[in-house]
Design a protein around this motif. Sequence first.
Motif, mmCIF file in Angstrom:
data_model
loop_
_atom_site.group_PDB
_atom_site.id
_atom_site.type_symbol
_atom_site.label_atom_id
_atom_site.label_comp_id
_atom_site.label_asym_id
_atom_site.label_seq_id
_atom_site.Cartn_x
_atom_site.Cartn_y
_atom_site.Cartn_z
ATOM 1 N N SER A 83 0.844 -1.188 0.000
ATOM 2 C CA SER A 83 0.000 0.000 0.000
ATOM 3 C C SER A 83 0.881 1.240 0.000
ATOM 4 O O SER A 83 1.994 1.228 0.538
ATOM 5 N N GLY A 84 0.408 2.266 -0.593
ATOM 6 C CA GLY A 84 1.134 3.537 -0.643
ATOM 7 C C GLY A 84 0.375 4.612 0.096
ATOM 8 O O GLY A 84 -0.846 4.547 0.256
ATOM 9 N N SER A 85 1.121 5.607 0.567
ATOM 10 C CA SER A 85 0.491 6.723 1.268
ATOM 11 C C SER A 85 1.199 8.014 0.880
ATOM 12 O O SER A 85 2.398 8.028 0.585
ATOM 13 N N ALA A 86 0.450 9.063 0.871
ATOM 14 C CA ALA A 86 1.006 10.394 0.569
ATOM 15 C C ALA A 86 0.166 11.432 1.278
ATOM 16 O O ALA A 86 -1.063 11.321 1.338
ATOM 17 N N SER A 87 0.838 12.411 1.857
ATOM 18 C CA SER A 87 0.125 13.499 2.518
ATOM 19 C C SER A 87 0.816 14.825 2.199
ATOM 20 O O SER A 87 2.034 14.887 2.016
ATOM 21 N N SER A 109 4.740 14.095 3.198
ATOM 22 C CA SER A 109 5.383 12.817 3.479
ATOM 23 C C SER A 109 4.821 11.770 2.539
ATOM 24 O O SER A 109 3.642 11.810 2.168
ATOM 25 N N TYR A 110 5.680 10.810 2.153
ATOM 26 C CA TYR A 110 5.311 9.781 1.178
ATOM 27 C C TYR A 110 5.903 8.455 1.646
ATOM 28 O O TYR A 110 6.993 8.417 2.230
ATOM 29 N N LEU A 112 5.695 3.743 1.268
ATOM 30 C CA LEU A 112 5.167 2.463 0.824
ATOM 31 C C LEU A 112 5.251 1.486 1.987
ATOM 32 O O LEU A 112 6.270 1.427 2.688
ATOM 33 N N ASN A 113 4.173 0.714 2.206
ATOM 34 C CA ASN A 113 4.133 -0.249 3.306
ATOM 35 C C ASN A 113 3.741 -1.622 2.771
ATOM 36 O O ASN A 113 2.887 -1.746 1.871
ATOM 37 N N ALA A 299 8.714 -1.112 5.217
ATOM 38 C CA ALA A 299 8.193 0.193 4.828
ATOM 39 C C ALA A 299 9.338 1.082 4.378
ATOM 40 O O ALA A 299 10.467 0.983 4.873
ATOM 41 N N GLY A 301 9.920 5.400 3.179
ATOM 42 C CA GLY A 301 9.230 6.678 3.123
ATOM 43 C C GLY A 301 10.189 7.846 3.217
ATOM 44 O O GLY A 301 11.382 7.692 3.498
ATOM 45 N N ASN A 303 10.036 12.534 3.727
ATOM 46 C CA ASN A 303 9.207 13.702 3.960
ATOM 47 C C ASN A 303 10.028 14.965 3.715
ATOM 48 O O ASN A 303 11.255 14.925 3.607
#
Length: 450
Positions: A83-87, A109-110, A112-113, A299, A301, A303
């Motif tokens: 899963s990916g995340s970005a804020s 912040s970015y 991958l988990n 994970a 990431g 930022n």
Amino acid sequence: MSRFTLKILLLYGLGISSTNGYGQDRTGLQDTALKVIPPVWNLASCLQYAKTNNIQIRSLILNKKSAVEDQLQAKSALLPNLSGSASQSFNHYNVTQNTSSNVINTSGSYGLNSSWTLYRGGFLKTDIKQKELSVQSAGLSILETENDITLQITQAYLSILVDKESIVYNKDLVKTSEAQLAQSKDRFKVGAAARKEVVQFEAQLATDNYNLTASQNAERQDKITLKQLLQLPETRDFDIVKPDTLITTPNIPDLNTVQDYALKNRPEIKNAELGIQISDLNLIKAKSGFKPTLSLGAAIGSNYANDPNYNYFKQLNNNFNQQAGLTLSIPIFTNRINKTNVAKARIDLQQSQLTLENTKTTLALTTEKALITAQNSQNQLVSATEQLKYNTEVFRIASQELKIGAANIVDFYQQRNLYVQAMQAYIQAKYNAILAAKIYEFYLGTPIKL
């Protein structure tokens, strides 16, 4: 004998499909209203149409597709997820020193988990096996329903054939009564017959016309029943083909041969056996709840924040981080959840074993009943044939005697009624024998053909 006697034979078996495997994956779920409906059907086309368009069968096909999706999901559980995340955030505030100004700070912040279950007490592989068996079970359920529909359509088809034969002999009776009435009127005109005789022939003709109308109405009603089984759209032009000859089996197969074959090949037996295997795998899955779970997590990431000393990409490079780790989860106290799951799984396994035992017992008794019905139906057909033969001859002689005035009209009607009863019994016995034989042969995997 009532024409509905034929329907009682449905109690003696549900047939066995000649289809191999665990049911075909049909995708023809189109609206039947869009299909070209032929005006005349034979039994083979009725059965094929029902297997493709019957709503119950189509629903079971969708159930099988759903089971296939569950199987694919179970296999995918062996793979790691990702899963990916970005804020991105914006911060606005006012700075007041010598002059007033607005400042907007940005940050982001970015990452991958991923997690991967390495060990779960054998649950995952067992779940895959269980889902594979569920797909097979869904296919067998399709075959079971196809067998039920096949038998119901065959029964409805034969009921229409009974009606058609009844119409033919009732038309013959009407013609005979019309000729006898005309002859009686001619004799009355010349004084050779009493008015009472003419009235009696008129009453008989009215009765024959009534019986003809009743048999025609029965045919229309049975056609509606067949159309309902086929789930045809509203259509006025619908009829079935009457075979030139009806195939019967003079030699009835041995009961042990039929039972042995049925117990090895019937879809309901195979489905019950699969039920035990599925329940056994469910017990293994329940026991895996007592075992630890080992998973791998990873994970990456980075930022950034709005900093005049570092540009965006340099900050991402400096803040880039990676992590990985193993997690071991050991169940110690689960509020009796695992113990309850195991106990219920054992109960479910016992239920599946009872289901198989009951299915085998029911099948053995059903095949024995089907044999008895087939034997009795053939014996009744032999007796009905002899009865019709002699009553036909007696009725022919009585008709000739009446024509030359040598017979009493009361005796004539007595012989006529015996002939009508013999004809009705013969038609019913003929189709009873055909249906009973087809049902019994169906347990040997013989497709129903007329």
